[in-house]
Write a protein that holds these residues in place. Structure first.
Motif, PDB file in Angstrom:
ATOM      1  N   PHE A  93       0.807  -1.203   0.000  1.00 41.65           N
ATOM      2  CA  PHE A  93       0.000   0.000   0.000  1.00 41.65           C
ATOM      3  C   PHE A  93       0.849   1.266   0.000  1.00 41.65           C
ATOM      4  CE2 PHE A  93      -2.890   3.070   2.175  1.00 41.65           C
ATOM      5  CZ  PHE A  93      -3.947   3.008   1.287  1.00 41.65           C
ATOM      6  N   LEU A  94       1.958   1.258   0.743  1.00 42.36           N
ATOM      7  CA  LEU A  94       2.777   2.453   0.896  1.00 42.36           C
ATOM      8  C   LEU A  94       3.786   2.631  -0.232  1.00 42.36           C
ATOM      9  CD1 LEU A  94       3.496   2.198   4.732  1.00 42.36           C
ATOM     10  CD2 LEU A  94       1.973   3.836   3.610  1.00 42.36           C
ATOM     11  N   ALA A  95       4.119   1.543  -0.919  1.00 42.54           N
ATOM     12  CA  ALA A  95       5.151   1.603  -1.949  1.00 42.54           C
ATOM     13  C   ALA A  95       4.600   2.109  -3.274  1.00 42.54           C
ATOM     14  CB  ALA A  95       5.768   0.219  -2.146  1.00 42.54           C
ATOM     15  N   ARG A  96       5.487   2.528  -4.156  1.00 42.51           N
ATOM     16  CA  ARG A  96       5.092   2.831  -5.531  1.00 42.51           C
ATOM     17  C   ARG A  96       4.502   1.571  -6.158  1.00 42.51           C
ATOM     18  NH1 ARG A  96      10.190   4.151  -4.875  1.00 42.51           N
ATOM     19  NH2 ARG A  96      10.906   2.575  -6.369  1.00 42.51           N
TER      20      ARG A  96
ATOM     21  N   GLU B 274      17.933  -5.443  16.729  1.00 48.33           N
ATOM     22  CA  GLU B 274      19.053  -4.506  16.633  1.00 48.33           C
ATOM     23  C   GLU B 274      19.517  -4.454  15.186  1.00 48.33           C
ATOM     24  OE1 GLU B 274      21.380  -1.794  18.811  1.00 48.33           O
ATOM     25  OE2 GLU B 274      20.150  -3.341  19.791  1.00 48.33           O
ATOM     26  N   PHE B 275      19.681  -3.236  14.663  1.00 46.82           N
ATOM     27  CA  PHE B 275      20.159  -3.045  13.297  1.00 46.82           C
ATOM     28  C   PHE B 275      21.504  -2.316  13.359  1.00 46.82           C
ATOM     29  CE2 PHE B 275      15.516  -3.070  13.174  1.00 46.82           C
ATOM     30  CZ  PHE B 275      15.255  -4.009  12.194  1.00 46.82           C
ATOM     31  N   ASP B 276      22.551  -2.975  12.879  1.00 47.99           N
ATOM     32  CA  ASP B 276      23.894  -2.410  12.923  1.00 47.99           C
ATOM     33  C   ASP B 276      24.434  -2.296  11.499  1.00 47.99           C
ATOM     34  OD1 ASP B 276      26.426  -1.570  13.551  1.00 47.99           O
ATOM     35  OD2 ASP B 276      27.106  -3.474  14.394  1.00 47.99           O
ATOM     36  N   ALA B 277      24.316  -1.088  10.941  1.00 45.82           N
ATOM     37  CA  ALA B 277      24.778  -0.813   9.574  1.00 45.82           C
ATOM     38  C   ALA B 277      24.241  -1.843   8.582  1.00 45.82           C
ATOM     39  CB  ALA B 277      26.307  -0.767   9.528  1.00 45.82           C
ATOM     40  N   VAL B 278      22.946  -2.088   8.663  1.00 48.09           N
ATOM     41  CA  VAL B 278      22.300  -3.059   7.774  1.00 48.09           C
ATOM     42  C   VAL B 278      22.060  -2.416   6.409  1.00 48.09           C
ATOM     43  CG1 VAL B 278      20.271  -4.519   7.421  1.00 48.09           C
ATOM     44  CG2 VAL B 278      21.203  -4.193   9.728  1.00 48.09           C
ATOM     45  N   PRO B 279      22.559  -3.023   5.335  1.00 47.17           N
ATOM     46  CA  PRO B 279      22.355  -2.427   4.010  1.00 47.17           C
ATOM     47  C   PRO B 279      20.891  -2.502   3.581  1.00 47.17           C
ATOM     48  CG  PRO B 279      23.389  -4.596   3.822  1.00 47.17           C
ATOM     49  CD  PRO B 279      23.354  -4.262   5.285  1.00 47.17           C
ATOM     50  N   VAL B 280      20.369  -1.395   3.060  1.00 49.24           N
ATOM     51  CA  VAL B 280      18.982  -1.313   2.598  1.00 49.24           C
ATOM     52  C   VAL B 280      18.980  -0.760   1.181  1.00 49.24           C
ATOM     53  CG1 VAL B 280      16.715  -0.284   2.968  1.00 49.24           C
ATOM     54  CG2 VAL B 280      18.117  -0.938   4.937  1.00 49.24           C
ATOM     55  N   PRO B 281      18.636  -1.561   0.178  1.00 50.52           N
ATOM     56  CA  PRO B 281      18.522  -1.034  -1.187  1.00 50.52           C
ATOM     57  C   PRO B 281      17.449   0.046  -1.263  1.00 50.52           C
ATOM     58  CG  PRO B 281      18.490  -3.447  -1.170  1.00 50.52           C
ATOM     59  CD  PRO B 281      18.347  -3.000   0.251  1.00 50.52           C
ATOM     60  N   ALA B 282      17.604   0.948  -2.211  1.00 53.53           N
ATOM     61  CA  ALA B 282      16.647   2.039  -2.354  1.00 53.53           C
ATOM     62  C   ALA B 282      15.231   1.519  -2.569  1.00 53.53           C
ATOM     63  CB  ALA B 282      17.060   2.946  -3.510  1.00 53.53           C
ATOM     64  N   ASP B 283      15.089   0.391  -3.274  1.00 50.30           N
ATOM     65  CA  ASP B 283      13.761  -0.169  -3.533  1.00 50.30           C
ATOM     66  C   ASP B 283      13.096  -0.734  -2.298  1.00 50.30           C
ATOM     67  OD1 ASP B 283      13.581   0.515  -6.136  1.00 50.30           O
ATOM     68  OD2 ASP B 283      13.900  -1.486  -6.969  1.00 50.30           O
ATOM     69  N   ASP B 284      13.841  -0.899  -1.207  1.00 50.60           N
ATOM     70  CA  ASP B 284      13.242  -1.406   0.030  1.00 50.60           C
ATOM     71  C   ASP B 284      12.814  -0.290   0.974  1.00 50.60           C
ATOM     72  OD1 ASP B 284      13.471  -3.957  -0.849  1.00 50.60           O
ATOM     73  OD2 ASP B 284      15.190  -4.503   0.377  1.00 50.60           O
ATOM     74  N   VAL B 285      12.967   0.951   0.543  1.00 47.36           N
ATOM     75  CA  VAL B 285      12.400   2.093   1.259  1.00 47.36           C
ATOM     76  C   VAL B 285      11.050   2.366   0.606  1.00 47.36           C
ATOM     77  CG1 VAL B 285      12.682   4.499   1.933  1.00 47.36           C
ATOM     78  CG2 VAL B 285      14.689   3.013   1.734  1.00 47.36           C
ATOM     79  N   LEU B 286       9.972   2.064   1.341  1.00 49.49           N
ATOM     80  CA  LEU B 286       8.652   2.001   0.719  1.00 49.49           C
ATOM     81  C   LEU B 286       8.012   3.350   0.485  1.00 49.49           C
ATOM     82  CD1 LEU B 286       7.192  -1.016   2.695  1.00 49.49           C
ATOM     83  CD2 LEU B 286       8.347  -1.021   0.488  1.00 49.49           C
ATOM     84  N   GLY B 287       7.927   4.153   1.511  1.00 48.23           N
ATOM     85  CA  GLY B 287       7.232   5.434   1.369  1.00 48.23           C
ATOM     86  C   GLY B 287       7.222   6.179   2.679  1.00 48.23           C
ATOM     87  N   SER B 288       6.757   7.407   2.624  1.00 43.33           N
ATOM     88  CA  SER B 288       6.772   8.294   3.777  1.00 43.33           C
ATOM     89  C   SER B 288       5.667   7.937   4.764  1.00 43.33           C
ATOM     90  CB  SER B 288       6.618   9.743   3.325  1.00 43.33           C
ATOM     91  OG  SER B 288       6.592  10.617   4.443  1.00 43.33           O
ATOM     92  N   LEU B 289       5.991   8.110   6.052  1.00 42.81           N
ATOM     93  CA  LEU B 289       5.005   7.987   7.125  1.00 42.81           C
ATOM     94  C   LEU B 289       4.777   9.334   7.808  1.00 42.81           C
ATOM     95  CD1 LEU B 289       6.176   4.616   8.752  1.00 42.81           C
ATOM     96  CD2 LEU B 289       4.200   4.970   7.262  1.00 42.81           C
ATOM     97  N   ALA B 290       5.191  10.416   7.130  1.00 47.43           N
ATOM     98  CA  ALA B 290       4.998  11.748   7.693  1.00 47.43           C
ATOM     99  C   ALA B 290       3.510  12.041   7.811  1.00 47.43           C
ATOM    100  CB  ALA B 290       5.672  12.793   6.804  1.00 47.43           C
TER     101      ALA B 290
END
Length: 398
Positions: free
Chosen positions: A99-102, A202-218
């Motif tokens: 729902f939140l992603a493109r 715990e997340f320690d410098a976990v790589p996140v591809p740009a496509d795994d950033v879904l959308g804003s929660l602002a």
């Protein structure tokens, strides 16, 4: 992953949910007392096809809407509140990712989730301190600690909230818990909802591809459209359905004991029997309380479904009315769950203290869930809207 979907209409999925609930009920007490991560229970849900309930039929899923998903979660929660929460979390996280992603990204995620049978966990509610997402040469890196999220001990994918370093914008992020730098810890050790697979991550410098950033929660109205903001009442109504399932489950089990268990043990003892006027009054009060909360939840469900159907035509006033209805349903369901699970013990009497009978699990599960999701803020939202016309804030469930 595909599964047989004979007559996959609403009746089919309710039958599947009831059959799965009956299966879970047979060993619910033993599983609760063992408190092991619910890998077996997830396998039961996967084999039944319920994990794919909200996935479009053309992708091999159940093709159901949220009305059906709410009914399924409630049915499962009546047998096992923790597994009901686990399933509800999976529905909300997997749907939110779509729902939140493109559109193109959401479709890719859904196809892969369906093909590989992912179970989703995580949480999009605001926590302090927040996770941080920092730009990196190959995308982003994620750092921080999620203090509590459901499903994380058994999830194949996590959906979490993070803020962009520099701007502070909150966004939803998908993470593979098998990646280096992700450490899942079952340190919550709650007295209830033991099988909801909750814990910290715990997340320690976990790589996140740009496509795994879904959308804003602002929550700003110029960023968050009324339609996107529906993710909040959609998730919050899951909480109400979960609580109603717990209330209905304990009343059904207590009724069965009152009808059969009491007569076998104390056939000549009027106190606590099905003929005891106090018992009849208590069951009457709890039935009215639960059925009233159920009617309010049904009204909220219809409003949520209508809001989703409106699509981009939804207004902020429409969203506010839906959110207030859901808040009312959540508050009513909370009262029904807490009173039913506590007073059922009084109805059964001292025999309800037997660990073998397992009546205490209903109270522990309901109380734990309502501690994580208290309704005081929801009641204030309802009062502020009623008195001042103030729109409820954008608040996501834990």
């Amino acid at each position: 992953m595909e599964f047989d979907r004979p007559g996959s209409g609403s009746g089919h999925w309710l039958r599947v949910a009831r059959e799965t609930a009956e299966d879970l009920a047979t060993d619910a007490v033993a599983r609760d007392q063992a408190g092991k991560p619910p890998f077996d229970e997830v396998s039961r849900l996967r084999e039944s096809g319920l994990l794919l309930l909200l996935v479009p039929a053309e992708l091999g899923g159940g093709g159901a809407d949220w009305s059906r998903a709410y009914a399924v979660v409630r049915e499962i929660a009546a047998a096992d509140g923790a597994i009901g929460q686990l399933l509800g979390c999976h529905y909300f996280m997997s749907w939110s990712a779509r729902f939140l992603a493109r559109p193109a990204l959401g479709a890719r995620l859904e196809r892969r989730s369906t093909a590989e049978g992912w179970c989703w966990g995580g949480g999009l509610a605001r926590q302090e301190p927040e996770l941080t997402l920092t730009r990196h040469t190959r995308g982003y890196v994620l750092n921080g600690r999620q203090s509590y999220a459901a499903g994380v001990l058994v999830a194949d994918r996590l959906a979490v909230r993070a803020v962009r370093a520099g701007t502070g914008e909150p966004v939803a992020v998908v993470v593979d818990p098998a990646l280096p730098g992700v450490a899942v810890d079952g340190d919550a050790d709650p007295f209830g909802q033991r099988l909801a697979a909750g814990g910290s991550v715990e997340f320690d410098a976990v790589p996140v591809p740009a496509d795994d950033v879904l959308g804003s929660l602002a929550a700003d109205e110029d960023v968050l459209s009324p339609l996107t903001a529906l993710v909040s009442p959609v998730g919050r109504l899951l909480s109400a359905q979960l609580r109603l399932g717990m209330a209905e489950g304990v009343l059904a089990e207590a009724r069965e004991y009152s009808r059969t268990g009491h007569s076998r043990r104390h056939p000549d003892w009027p106190v606590g029997s099905p003929q005891d006027p106090q018992v009849l009054t208590a069951y009457g009060e709890l039935t009215v309380l639960t059925r009233s909360a159920s009617a309010l939840a049904d009204e909220a469900r219809r409003a949520v479904q209508g809001g989703l159907a409106h699509g981009e035509d939804l207004t902020y006033e429409d969203h506010a009315e839906i959110s207030v209805l859901v808040a009312m349903a959540e508050a009513a369901a909370s009262r029904a769950a807490q009173e039913s699970t506590a007073r059922a013990l009084d109805i059964i009497g001292a025999r309800s203290a037997s660990a073998r009978l397992g009546f205490d699990r209903f109270w522990r599960n309901a109380r734990t869930h309502t501690l994580y999701e208290p309704v005081g803020d929801r009641l204030r939202d309802v009062g502020d809207y009623f008195l001042n016309g103030a729109h409820p804030p954008f608040v996501l469930p834990v």
